[in-house]
Design a protein around this motif. Structure first.
Motif, PDB file in Angstrom:
ATOM      1  N   ASN A   1       1.001  -1.224   0.007  1.00  0.00           N
ATOM      2  CA  ASN A   1       0.024  -0.069   0.120  1.00  0.00           C
ATOM      3  C   ASN A   1       0.888   1.240   0.021  1.00  0.00           C
ATOM      4  OD1 ASN A   1      -1.908   1.868   0.271  1.00  0.00           O
ATOM      5  ND2 ASN A   1      -2.384   1.282   2.398  1.00  0.00           N
ATOM      6  N   GLY A   2       1.063   1.805  -1.304  1.00  0.00           N
ATOM      7  CA  GLY A   2       2.091   2.962  -1.261  1.00  0.00           C
ATOM      8  C   GLY A   2       3.376   2.226  -1.077  1.00  0.00           C
ATOM      9  N   ASN A   3       4.260   3.082   0.049  1.00  0.00           N
ATOM     10  CA  ASN A   3       5.565   2.729   0.405  1.00  0.00           C
ATOM     11  C   ASN A   3       5.525   1.581   1.708  1.00  0.00           C
ATOM     12  OD1 ASN A   3       6.136   5.706  -0.401  1.00  0.00           O
ATOM     13  ND2 ASN A   3       7.044   4.228  -1.556  1.00  0.00           N
ATOM     14  N   VAL A   4       4.291   1.164   2.022  1.00  0.00           N
ATOM     15  CA  VAL A   4       4.224   0.248   3.032  1.00  0.00           C
ATOM     16  C   VAL A   4       3.789  -1.185   2.576  1.00  0.00           C
ATOM     17  CG1 VAL A   4       2.898  -0.289   5.234  1.00  0.00           C
ATOM     18  CG2 VAL A   4       3.355   1.904   4.557  1.00  0.00           C
ATOM     19  N   ALA A   5       4.634  -2.000   3.109  1.00  0.00           N
ATOM     20  CA  ALA A   5       4.409  -3.482   2.819  1.00  0.00           C
ATOM     21  C   ALA A   5       3.938  -4.243   4.138  1.00  0.00           C
ATOM     22  CB  ALA A   5       5.732  -4.176   2.496  1.00  0.00           C
TER      23      ALA A   5
ATOM     24  N   ASP B   1      11.186   0.520  -3.059  1.00  0.00           N
ATOM     25  CA  ASP B   1       9.813   0.935  -2.985  1.00  0.00           C
ATOM     26  C   ASP B   1       9.186   1.199  -1.713  1.00  0.00           C
ATOM     27  OD1 ASP B   1      10.142   1.908  -5.629  1.00  0.00           O
ATOM     28  OD2 ASP B   1       9.236  -0.046  -6.485  1.00  0.00           O
ATOM     29  N   ILE B   2       9.656   0.184  -0.857  1.00  0.00           N
ATOM     30  CA  ILE B   2       9.279  -0.073   0.459  1.00  0.00           C
ATOM     31  C   ILE B   2      10.041   0.500   1.480  1.00  0.00           C
ATOM     32  CG2 ILE B   2       8.613  -1.708   2.105  1.00  0.00           C
ATOM     33  CD1 ILE B   2       6.921  -1.826  -0.173  1.00  0.00           C
ATOM     34  N   HIS B   3       9.496   1.564   2.315  1.00  0.00           N
ATOM     35  CA  HIS B   3      10.014   2.165   3.604  1.00  0.00           C
ATOM     36  C   HIS B   3       9.831   1.618   4.685  1.00  0.00           C
ATOM     37  CE1 HIS B   3       9.801   6.051   0.637  1.00  0.00           C
ATOM     38  NE2 HIS B   3      10.599   5.038   0.145  1.00  0.00           N
ATOM     39  N   VAL B   4       8.454   1.003   5.002  1.00  0.00           N
ATOM     40  CA  VAL B   4       8.040   0.593   6.152  1.00  0.00           C
ATOM     41  C   VAL B   4       7.178  -1.028   5.938  1.00  0.00           C
ATOM     42  CG1 VAL B   4       6.445   0.965   8.172  1.00  0.00           C
ATOM     43  CG2 VAL B   4       7.745   2.879   7.302  1.00  0.00           C
ATOM     44  N   ILE B   5       7.428  -1.661   6.984  1.00  0.00           N
ATOM     45  CA  ILE B   5       6.966  -2.992   7.013  1.00  0.00           C
ATOM     46  C   ILE B   5       5.988  -3.135   8.152  1.00  0.00           C
ATOM     47  CG2 ILE B   5       7.419  -5.717   6.943  1.00  0.00           C
ATOM     48  CD1 ILE B   5      10.001  -4.959   5.559  1.00  0.00           C
TER      49      ILE B   5
ATOM     50  N   PHE C   1      -0.112   5.877  11.240  1.00  0.00           N
ATOM     51  CA  PHE C   1       0.896   5.681  11.739  1.00  0.00           C
ATOM     52  C   PHE C   1       2.136   5.381  10.526  1.00  0.00           C
ATOM     53  CE2 PHE C   1       4.799   3.696  13.763  1.00  0.00           C
ATOM     54  CZ  PHE C   1       5.210   4.786  14.603  1.00  0.00           C
ATOM     55  N   THR C   2       1.742   4.333  10.064  1.00  0.00           N
ATOM     56  CA  THR C   2       2.672   3.772   9.079  1.00  0.00           C
ATOM     57  C   THR C   2       2.818   4.596   7.805  1.00  0.00           C
ATOM     58  OG1 THR C   2       1.073   1.944   8.426  1.00  0.00           O
ATOM     59  CG2 THR C   2       2.563   1.313   9.909  1.00  0.00           C
ATOM     60  N   GLN C   3       1.687   5.210   7.465  1.00  0.00           N
ATOM     61  CA  GLN C   3       1.726   6.021   6.002  1.00  0.00           C
ATOM     62  C   GLN C   3       2.728   7.339   6.489  1.00  0.00           C
ATOM     63  OE1 GLN C   3       0.755   5.326   3.044  1.00  0.00           O
ATOM     64  NE2 GLN C   3      -0.104   3.299   3.536  1.00  0.00           N
ATOM     65  N   LYS C   4       2.515   7.678   7.651  1.00  0.00           N
ATOM     66  CA  LYS C   4       3.196   9.018   7.881  1.00  0.00           C
ATOM     67  C   LYS C   4       4.632   8.690   8.152  1.00  0.00           C
ATOM     68  CE  LYS C   4       3.281  13.399   9.797  1.00  0.00           C
ATOM     69  NZ  LYS C   4       2.969  14.389   8.596  1.00  0.00           N
ATOM     70  N   LEU C   5       4.973   7.576   8.629  1.00  0.00           N
ATOM     71  CA  LEU C   5       6.332   7.225   8.735  1.00  0.00           C
ATOM     72  C   LEU C   5       7.130   6.868   7.491  1.00  0.00           C
ATOM     73  CD1 LEU C   5       8.212   6.476  11.304  1.00  0.00           C
ATOM     74  CD2 LEU C   5       7.462   3.999  10.923  1.00  0.00           C
ATOM     75  N   ALA C   6       6.066   6.537   6.721  1.00  0.00           N
ATOM     76  CA  ALA C   6       6.683   5.907   5.002  1.00  0.00           C
ATOM     77  C   ALA C   6       7.083   7.488   4.410  1.00  0.00           C
ATOM     78  CB  ALA C   6       5.943   5.169   4.470  1.00  0.00           C
TER      79      ALA C   6
ATOM     80  N   LYS D   1      14.010  -9.976   1.575  1.00  0.00           N
ATOM     81  CA  LYS D   1      13.697  -9.497   0.124  1.00  0.00           C
ATOM     82  C   LYS D   1      13.146  -8.023   0.306  1.00  0.00           C
ATOM     83  CE  LYS D   1      10.267 -10.466  -3.269  1.00  0.00           C
ATOM     84  NZ  LYS D   1       9.033 -11.370  -4.000  1.00  0.00           N
ATOM     85  N   LEU D   2      12.235  -7.806   1.145  1.00  0.00           N
ATOM     86  CA  LEU D   2      11.903  -6.566   1.457  1.00  0.00           C
ATOM     87  C   LEU D   2      12.890  -5.415   1.706  1.00  0.00           C
ATOM     88  CD1 LEU D   2       8.452  -7.117   3.067  1.00  0.00           C
ATOM     89  CD2 LEU D   2       8.767  -6.374   0.681  1.00  0.00           C
ATOM     90  N   SER D   3      13.836  -5.924   2.328  1.00  0.00           N
ATOM     91  CA  SER D   3      14.791  -5.099   2.865  1.00  0.00           C
ATOM     92  C   SER D   3      15.701  -4.340   1.617  1.00  0.00           C
ATOM     93  CB  SER D   3      15.956  -5.795   3.627  1.00  0.00           C
ATOM     94  OG  SER D   3      16.899  -4.923   3.972  1.00  0.00           O
ATOM     95  N   GLU D   4      15.823  -4.879   0.730  1.00  0.00           N
ATOM     96  CA  GLU D   4      16.163  -4.244  -0.612  1.00  0.00           C
ATOM     97  C   GLU D   4      15.445  -3.816  -1.842  1.00  0.00           C
ATOM     98  OE1 GLU D   4      19.625  -4.250  -0.826  1.00  0.00           O
ATOM     99  OE2 GLU D   4      19.353  -5.441   1.247  1.00  0.00           O
ATOM    100  N   ASN D   5      14.114  -3.663  -1.049  1.00  0.00           N
ATOM    101  CA  ASN D   5      13.084  -3.083  -2.101  1.00  0.00           C
ATOM    102  C   ASN D   5      13.162  -1.752  -1.952  1.00  0.00           C
ATOM    103  OD1 ASN D   5      10.787  -2.048  -3.381  1.00  0.00           O
ATOM    104  ND2 ASN D   5       9.562  -4.098  -3.081  1.00  0.00           N
TER     105      ASN D   5
END
Length: 255
Positions: free
Chosen positions: A15-19, A51-55, A200-205, A45-49
């Protein structure tokens, strides 16, 4: 509805930059070895993506968050190598979470035991429901929470760890876990928890992803030796599980 798959399920959505990683297993969201391996690899895998900022890490349903490692697989351990391999599962996941470049936010909706407490402790921030009582039951079955200890002690301190682990049949409330530092926020409503989690996660991302990565390194400073330590702890626990005392304790639980 939860999964009915024998090896459990693991799904990742974006969802956007959140996985969001969601795991499940018919036995109270416990972990068989193959599911732990998949989870560790998913964090890598996600660590290297880029496009993803927060999990977000969550589990299926509204009942148990995680019942720890598979009881059936624990009962099947028959030698030292199998014991080390079995208990290395959570070691690999915790280390993958520790070294992951992304901030990991946990969603803990229900009771959590053993390795599940370790998962929550390895998250960088945790949203929990008031139903999310915790317990470290290891001593009651003849082993000890050696593998997850570094992650749990890092969050709740030696005093909290002693109180939790030396009463292995007692549940500690979600508010106790929040007071000790394991949970960041506790809610009495699932809808409110999820609303705040999303905000929270969208703001953090939205923050500089490089800044988040560098800050996560600081939050985990002093843990570089865990790569070896947790595997050593797994080997010790693998020895304990083969003892007559543990076998007798496990047989009573199976009955």
């Amino acid at each position: 509805m939860g999964t009915d798959r024998e090896n459990g399920s693991l799904y990742t959505s974006m969802n956007g930059n959140v996985a969001t990683i969601e795991f499940g297993h018919p036995a109270s969201n416990s972990f068989v070895a193959v599911l732990l391996d998949r989870l560790a690899k998913e964090f890598d895998k996600l660590s290297e993506n880029k496009d993803i900022h927060v999990i977000i890490l969550k589990s299926e349903g509204e009942k148990a968050f995680c019942a720890g490692a598979s009881f059936n697989e624990l009962m099947a351990v028959s030698n030292l190598e199998e014991g080390k391999e079995f208990f290395s599962g959570f070691a690999h996941v915790i280390n993958a979470m520790r070294t992951c470049k992304k901030v990991i936010v946990g969603r803990v909706q229900g009771k959590t035991v053993g390795g599940g407490v370790g998962l929550a402790a390895a998250c960088d921030y945790v949203f929990a429901h008031e139903n999310a009582a915790i317990k470290l039951s290891e001593l009651s079955i003849g082993i000890a929470p050696l593998v997850i200890e570094p992650a749990v002690e890092r969050k709740i301190g030696t005093g909290g760890l002693s109180e939790l682990s030396l009463a292995p049949t007692e549940w500690k409330s979600a508010y106790w876990a929040q007071e000790k530092g394991l949970f960041s926020r506790v809610f009495d409503s699932f809808s409110e928890m999820d609303k705040e989690l999303d905000f929270f996660t969208q703001k953090l991302a939205s923050y500089n992803p490089d800044g988040l990565t560098e800050w996560k390194k600081v939050l985990w400073k002093g843990t570089d030796h865990w790569g070896q330590l947790l595997i050593e702890r797994a080997a010790i626990t693998g020895t304990l599980v083969l003892s007559d005392s543990t076998r007798n304790a496990l047989s009573k639980f199976k009955q």
